[in-house]
Design a protein around this motif. Structure first.
Motif, PDB file in Angstrom:
ATOM      1  N   ALA A  28      87.893  36.086 -25.208  1.00 17.93           N
ATOM      2  CA  ALA A  28      89.085  35.874 -26.038  1.00 17.93           C
ATOM      3  C   ALA A  28      89.428  34.389 -26.000  1.00 17.93           C
ATOM      4  O   ALA A  28      89.432  33.772 -24.924  1.00 17.93           O
ATOM      5  N   TYR A  29      89.725  33.829 -27.167  1.00 22.72           N
ATOM      6  CA  TYR A  29      90.053  32.413 -27.303  1.00 22.72           C
ATOM      7  C   TYR A  29      91.404  32.266 -27.984  1.00 22.72           C
ATOM      8  O   TYR A  29      91.693  32.954 -28.960  1.00 22.72           O
ATOM      9  N   ILE A  37      87.491  39.389 -20.700  1.00 23.26           N
ATOM     10  CA  ILE A  37      88.192  40.650 -20.481  1.00 23.26           C
ATOM     11  C   ILE A  37      87.166  41.749 -20.237  1.00 23.26           C
ATOM     12  O   ILE A  37      86.230  41.928 -21.035  1.00 23.26           O
ATOM     13  N   ASP A  38      87.337  42.493 -19.156  1.00 24.22           N
ATOM     14  CA  ASP A  38      86.474  43.622 -18.822  1.00 24.22           C
ATOM     15  C   ASP A  38      86.798  44.776 -19.774  1.00 24.22           C
ATOM     16  O   ASP A  38      87.959  45.171 -19.898  1.00 24.22           O
ATOM     17  N   ILE A  39      85.785  45.318 -20.436  1.00 26.64           N
ATOM     18  CA  ILE A  39      86.005  46.400 -21.396  1.00 26.64           C
ATOM     19  C   ILE A  39      86.373  47.707 -20.695  1.00 26.64           C
ATOM     20  O   ILE A  39      87.220  48.455 -21.180  1.00 26.64           O
ATOM     21  N   ASN A  40      85.779  47.984 -19.549  1.00 29.95           N
ATOM     22  CA  ASN A  40      86.042  49.249 -18.857  1.00 29.95           C
ATOM     23  C   ASN A  40      87.452  49.345 -18.280  1.00 29.95           C
ATOM     24  O   ASN A  40      88.060  50.411 -18.293  1.00 29.95           O
ATOM     25  N   THR A  45      89.251  39.107 -16.246  1.00 30.41           N
ATOM     26  CA  THR A  45      88.361  38.893 -15.101  1.00 30.41           C
ATOM     27  C   THR A  45      88.100  37.419 -14.835  1.00 30.41           C
ATOM     28  O   THR A  45      87.722  37.059 -13.731  1.00 30.41           O
ATOM     29  N   GLU A  46      88.303  36.600 -15.866  1.00 26.98           N
ATOM     30  CA  GLU A  46      88.032  35.170 -15.701  1.00 26.98           C
ATOM     31  C   GLU A  46      88.773  34.399 -16.774  1.00 26.98           C
ATOM     32  O   GLU A  46      88.970  34.891 -17.887  1.00 26.98           O
ATOM     33  N   ALA A  61      92.670  45.651 -26.542  1.00 27.58           N
ATOM     34  CA  ALA A  61      91.478  46.157 -25.847  1.00 27.58           C
ATOM     35  C   ALA A  61      91.631  47.633 -25.489  1.00 27.58           C
ATOM     36  O   ALA A  61      90.686  48.409 -25.630  1.00 27.58           O
ATOM     37  N   GLU A  62      92.811  48.030 -25.052  1.00 28.01           N
ATOM     38  CA  GLU A  62      93.034  49.446 -24.723  1.00 28.01           C
ATOM     39  C   GLU A  62      92.933  50.311 -25.968  1.00 28.01           C
ATOM     40  O   GLU A  62      92.329  51.386 -25.938  1.00 28.01           O
TER      41      GLU A  62
END
Length: 89
Positions: A28-29, A37-40, A45-46, A61-62
């Motif tokens: 994401a920018y 972003i972790d999909i699960n 995450t960073e 994302a959710e």
């Protein structure tokens, strides 16, 4: 890196490479900021996004988690182009 979606100044992208590392994620920018972003888990995450934009991205994302997982299979696992995902409205 193809763009999956854009909303409220945020750009969502995913690499198209079978060797892309796990866990499943997207980039994401927003302005000069970038985040992974972790999909699960739909968690950062960073990197960094301003609080408001991060909340928007995580909510999106959710809502779009199944589509993101399908794109991960196409792009990161098979090296195919991912499909566009509707933006947050």
């Amino acid at each position: 890196m193809p763009t999956l979606s854009m909303f409220y100044g945020v750009i969502i992208r995913m690499y198209c490479a079978p060797e892309e590392h796990s866990p499943p994620h997207f980039h994401a920018y927003y302005a000069e900021h970038k985040a992974i972003i972790d999909i699960n888990t739909c968690e950062l995450t960073e990197g960094y996004l301003p609080r408001k934009q991060l909340k928007l991205v995580l909510a999106w994302a959710e809502l779009k988690q199944e589509e993101l997982k399908a794109n991960w299979e196409l792009a990161a696992m098979n090296g195919e182009l991912p499909f566009r995902i509707d933006p947050l409205k």
